[in-house]
Enzyme design. Sequence first.
Site, PDB file in Angstrom:
ATOM      1  N   ASP A  14       7.613  -0.009   1.177  1.00  0.00           N
ATOM      2  CA  ASP A  14       6.902  -0.868   2.135  1.00  0.00           C
ATOM      3  C   ASP A  14       7.367  -2.318   2.106  1.00  0.00           C
ATOM      4  O   ASP A  14       6.592  -3.246   2.366  1.00  0.00           O
ATOM      5  CB  ASP A  14       5.378  -0.808   1.895  1.00  0.00           C
ATOM      6  CG  ASP A  14       4.844   0.600   2.019  1.00  0.00           C
ATOM      7  OD1 ASP A  14       5.432   1.375   2.794  1.00  0.00           O
ATOM      8  OD2 ASP A  14       3.849   0.919   1.345  1.00  0.00           O
ATOM      9  N   HIS A  42       7.944   3.471   8.248  1.00  0.00           N
ATOM     10  CA  HIS A  42       8.733   2.254   8.467  1.00  0.00           C
ATOM     11  C   HIS A  42       8.322   1.636   9.801  1.00  0.00           C
ATOM     12  O   HIS A  42       8.530   2.230  10.860  1.00  0.00           O
ATOM     13  CB  HIS A  42      10.234   2.590   8.467  1.00  0.00           C
ATOM     14  CG  HIS A  42      10.720   3.115   7.147  1.00  0.00           C
ATOM     15  ND1 HIS A  42      12.031   3.435   6.896  1.00  0.00           N
ATOM     16  CD2 HIS A  42      10.063   3.356   5.985  1.00  0.00           C
ATOM     17  CE1 HIS A  42      12.146   3.874   5.647  1.00  0.00           C
ATOM     18  NE2 HIS A  42      10.960   3.835   5.081  1.00  0.00           N
ATOM     19  N   GLN A 220      11.131   4.822   0.662  1.00  0.00           N
ATOM     20  CA  GLN A 220      10.490   4.416  -0.586  1.00  0.00           C
ATOM     21  C   GLN A 220      11.235   3.210  -1.177  1.00  0.00           C
ATOM     22  O   GLN A 220      11.720   2.392  -0.407  1.00  0.00           O
ATOM     23  CB  GLN A 220      10.395   5.584  -1.591  1.00  0.00           C
ATOM     24  CG  GLN A 220       9.436   6.694  -1.165  1.00  0.00           C
ATOM     25  CD  GLN A 220      10.021   7.652  -0.147  1.00  0.00           C
ATOM     26  OE1 GLN A 220      11.072   8.219  -0.364  1.00  0.00           O
ATOM     27  NE2 GLN A 220       9.341   7.859   0.960  1.00  0.00           N
TER      28      GLN A 220
HETATM   29  P1  GDP Z   1       8.807  -0.216   5.129  1.00  0.00           P
HETATM   30  O1  GDP Z   1       8.182   1.066   4.700  1.00  0.00           O
HETATM   31  O2  GDP Z   1       9.659  -0.818   4.068  1.00  0.00           O
HETATM   32  O3  GDP Z   1       9.518  -0.139   6.443  1.00  0.00           O
HETATM   33  O4  GDP Z   1       7.593  -1.248   5.348  1.00  0.00           O
HETATM   34  P2  GDP Z   1       6.210  -0.942   6.121  1.00  0.00           P
HETATM   35  O5  GDP Z   1       6.481  -0.846   7.567  1.00  0.00           O
HETATM   36  O6  GDP Z   1       5.500   0.188   5.460  1.00  0.00           O
HETATM   37  O7  GDP Z   1       5.380  -2.234   5.750  1.00  0.00           O
HETATM   38  C1  GDP Z   1       5.841  -3.521   6.072  1.00  0.00           C
HETATM   39  C2  GDP Z   1       4.775  -4.213   6.926  1.00  0.00           C
HETATM   40  O8  GDP Z   1       5.050  -5.592   6.990  1.00  0.00           O
HETATM   41  C3  GDP Z   1       4.760  -3.741   8.360  1.00  0.00           C
HETATM   42  O9  GDP Z   1       3.452  -3.841   8.858  1.00  0.00           O
HETATM   43  C4  GDP Z   1       5.681  -4.748   9.079  1.00  0.00           C
HETATM   44  O10 GDP Z   1       5.383  -4.864  10.456  1.00  0.00           O
HETATM   45  C5  GDP Z   1       5.342  -6.007   8.329  1.00  0.00           C
HETATM   46  N1  GDP Z   1       6.426  -6.982   8.188  1.00  0.00           N
HETATM   47  C6  GDP Z   1       7.762  -6.767   8.024  1.00  0.00           C
HETATM   48  N2  GDP Z   1       8.415  -7.930   7.804  1.00  0.00           N
HETATM   49  C7  GDP Z   1       7.460  -8.900   7.835  1.00  0.00           C
HETATM   50  C8  GDP Z   1       7.515 -10.323   7.642  1.00  0.00           C
HETATM   51  O11 GDP Z   1       8.542 -10.920   7.383  1.00  0.00           O
HETATM   52  N3  GDP Z   1       6.325 -10.994   7.715  1.00  0.00           N
HETATM   53  C9  GDP Z   1       5.151 -10.365   7.970  1.00  0.00           C
HETATM   54  N4  GDP Z   1       4.049 -11.107   8.021  1.00  0.00           N
HETATM   55  N5  GDP Z   1       5.074  -9.037   8.164  1.00  0.00           N
HETATM   56  C10 GDP Z   1       6.217  -8.312   8.083  1.00  0.00           C
HETATM   57  P1  IMO Z   2       8.254   3.770   2.595  1.00  0.00           P
HETATM   58  O1  IMO Z   2       9.552   4.450   2.958  1.00  0.00           O
HETATM   59  C1  IMO Z   2       5.260   3.168  -0.492  1.00  0.00           C
HETATM   60  C2  IMO Z   2       4.375   6.586  -3.096  1.00  0.00           C
HETATM   61  C3  IMO Z   2       3.021   7.239  -3.013  1.00  0.00           C
HETATM   62  C4  IMO Z   2       2.843   7.702  -4.444  1.00  0.00           C
HETATM   63  C5  IMO Z   2       4.259   8.129  -4.830  1.00  0.00           C
HETATM   64  C6  IMO Z   2       4.519   9.617  -4.689  1.00  0.00           C
HETATM   65  O2  IMO Z   2       7.344   3.553   3.741  1.00  0.00           O
HETATM   66  O3  IMO Z   2       8.510   2.546   1.787  1.00  0.00           O
HETATM   67  P2  IMO Z   2       4.905  11.188  -2.564  1.00  0.00           P
HETATM   68  O4  IMO Z   2       4.039  11.466  -1.384  1.00  0.00           O
HETATM   69  O5  IMO Z   2       6.243  10.615  -2.225  1.00  0.00           O
HETATM   70  O6  IMO Z   2       5.027  12.361  -3.503  1.00  0.00           O
HETATM   71  O7  IMO Z   2       4.100  10.054  -3.402  1.00  0.00           O
HETATM   72  O8  IMO Z   2       5.139   7.409  -3.979  1.00  0.00           O
HETATM   73  N1  IMO Z   2       5.135   6.489  -1.819  1.00  0.00           N
HETATM   74  C7  IMO Z   2       5.323   5.352  -1.141  1.00  0.00           C
HETATM   75  N2  IMO Z   2       4.864   4.107  -1.375  1.00  0.00           N
HETATM   76  N3  IMO Z   2       6.095   3.394   0.530  1.00  0.00           N
HETATM   77  C8  IMO Z   2       6.583   4.629   0.760  1.00  0.00           C
HETATM   78  O9  IMO Z   2       7.512   4.882   1.697  1.00  0.00           O
HETATM   79  C9  IMO Z   2       6.168   5.692  -0.071  1.00  0.00           C
HETATM   80  N4  IMO Z   2       6.434   7.021  -0.124  1.00  0.00           N
HETATM   81  C10 IMO Z   2       5.803   7.492  -1.204  1.00  0.00           C
HETATM   82  O10 IMO Z   2       2.024   6.316  -2.605  1.00  0.00           O
HETATM   83  O11 IMO Z   2       2.495   6.611  -5.254  1.00  0.00           O
HETATM   84 MG    MG Z   3       6.283   1.954   4.537  1.00  0.00          MG
END
Ligand code: GDP
Ligand code: IMO
Ligand code: MG
Length: 426
Positions: A14, A42, A220
């Site tokens: 994330d 993502h 991840q």
């Molecule tokens: P990923 O799994 O690595 O793609 O990340 P996620 O999408 O799960 O979580 C990142 C969150 O932060 C999302 O809600 C994005 O829209 C938000 N985000 C990404 N870059 C930025 C940033 O630079 N600033 C802020 N405030 N939010 C961001």
């Molecule tokens: P993105 O790609 C954050 C975490 C789960 C749990 C552990 C194992 O969006 O960054 P699983 O379901 O994979 O067996 O869970 O890994 N986890 C993540 N945490 N971002 C993710 O994906 C995750 N995918 C799995 O919360 O702790």
């Molecule tokens: Mg994510």
Amino acid sequence: MSKKLVILGAQWGDEGKGKIVDLLSEKFDISVRYQGGSNAGHTVVIEGVKYIMHLLPTGILHPHNVGIIAQGMVVDLKALQEEIEDIEAKGNKILHKLYISDRAHVVMPYHKLLDKLFEKKNGVGTTLRGIGPAYMFKFMRKGIRMADLFDKKVFENRVKENIEFVKDIAEKVFGEKFEIDWKYIDEEVIKPFQMFKDRIIDTAKYLRENNKSVIFEGAQGTLLDIDMGTYPFVTSSNSSALGLANGTGLSPKYFSDAKIYGVAKAYLTRVGGGPFPTEIFGEEAEILREKGGEYGATTGRPRRVGWLDLVALKHSVDVNALDGIILTKLDVLDGYPEIKVCVGYEYNGKVYTDFPASLEVLENCKPIYKTLPGWKESTKGITDISKLPENARRYLEFIEKYIGVPIVMLSTGPQRHEYLFLKEIV
Ligand code: GDP
Ligand code: IMO
Ligand code: MG
């Protein structure tokens, strides 16, 4: 432009990979996901429209970009169908430019059921998407691959054998009655498969034979890697750069000229259980969680939050041989009078600056902090380096000095245009 670019998570997931890959993939011909499954979420925000990519590589959103789901992934076909239908309903046709590896494993309905059962005993807080059990079946050599779906007899025999096995685990280990109606297999696997029949190919061969620019998108993050992360509180694949070769089916030689960047948040979050030395609690945590909108993109769970951990980030730099860091969510730290960063762990009178393998140390160590002055100015949406507050610049310099690689790009908001480059990266 470098022909091969790898963007992966440098922390516990994330980090903002979706936003970054969306931006960087525009100039690439092909984008590849190579591990994990629909546990990933993502987020991309394009002109106010939000997309959450779970199984598809983010780059596929660009009209010219071909998307690949490579062999290292475990694929929930029903979830994939829904994800594609959602995107296509927004007016973006993508199915015709997607390829799925014939060696990728299928997440079956009973994998999700097992995920739930396993979580009842010493759970790690998984996403319940069946990921661990799907990989477990793969390594037990009982899995079902895309190629198996073309042969009805092979498929049915294997599923029947699997169901007997799951029944035994459910009833003998967990004392729970297990029945699965074939209609679930039909609904969740066989029907969606019809949609993908002609999209399933040998994707490794496709990549070898098409000498085009390729962006690889990790899911991840490095600290969730099955080998290099905080085991056993990890996911079940190699989510660091170690997963590139086996995840794509390409020799390590193929990646010798690739650039690899790690995406990291300016602070730190984790979802699910496991050690988190710099975690903060109470009101302090509440404020950061709200400011950062830290709720899971896949499960909606509130994310645990804490200060940036440079011991862990340096581990990521080393494991992946990162060419640099892409730092996201700097804007979330705006207005903090002081910002803490962890520069070491103390455990039993010993100071650790190398990320320990021991869960005992990680769970019980005390972080050693350096406190840096914050900045009052807003960095939200800035695209110009001259707008970067002096103390924000100092924060970045402190990080770079510790981890030994440059911060090449900054993200200053969730929207596509909210970023700035500090170095040329591709
Ligand atoms: P990923 O799994 O690595 O793609 O990340 P996620 O999408 O799960 O979580 C990142 C969150 O932060 C999302 O809600 C994005 O829209 C938000 N985000 C990404 N870059 C930025 C940033 O630079 N600033 C802020 N405030 N939010 C961001
Ligand atoms: P993105 O790609 C954050 C975490 C789960 C749990 C552990 C194992 O969006 O960054 P699983 O379901 O994979 O067996 O869970 O890994 N986890 C993540 N945490 N971002 C993710 O994906 C995750 N995918 C799995 O919360 O702790
Ligand atoms: Mg994510």
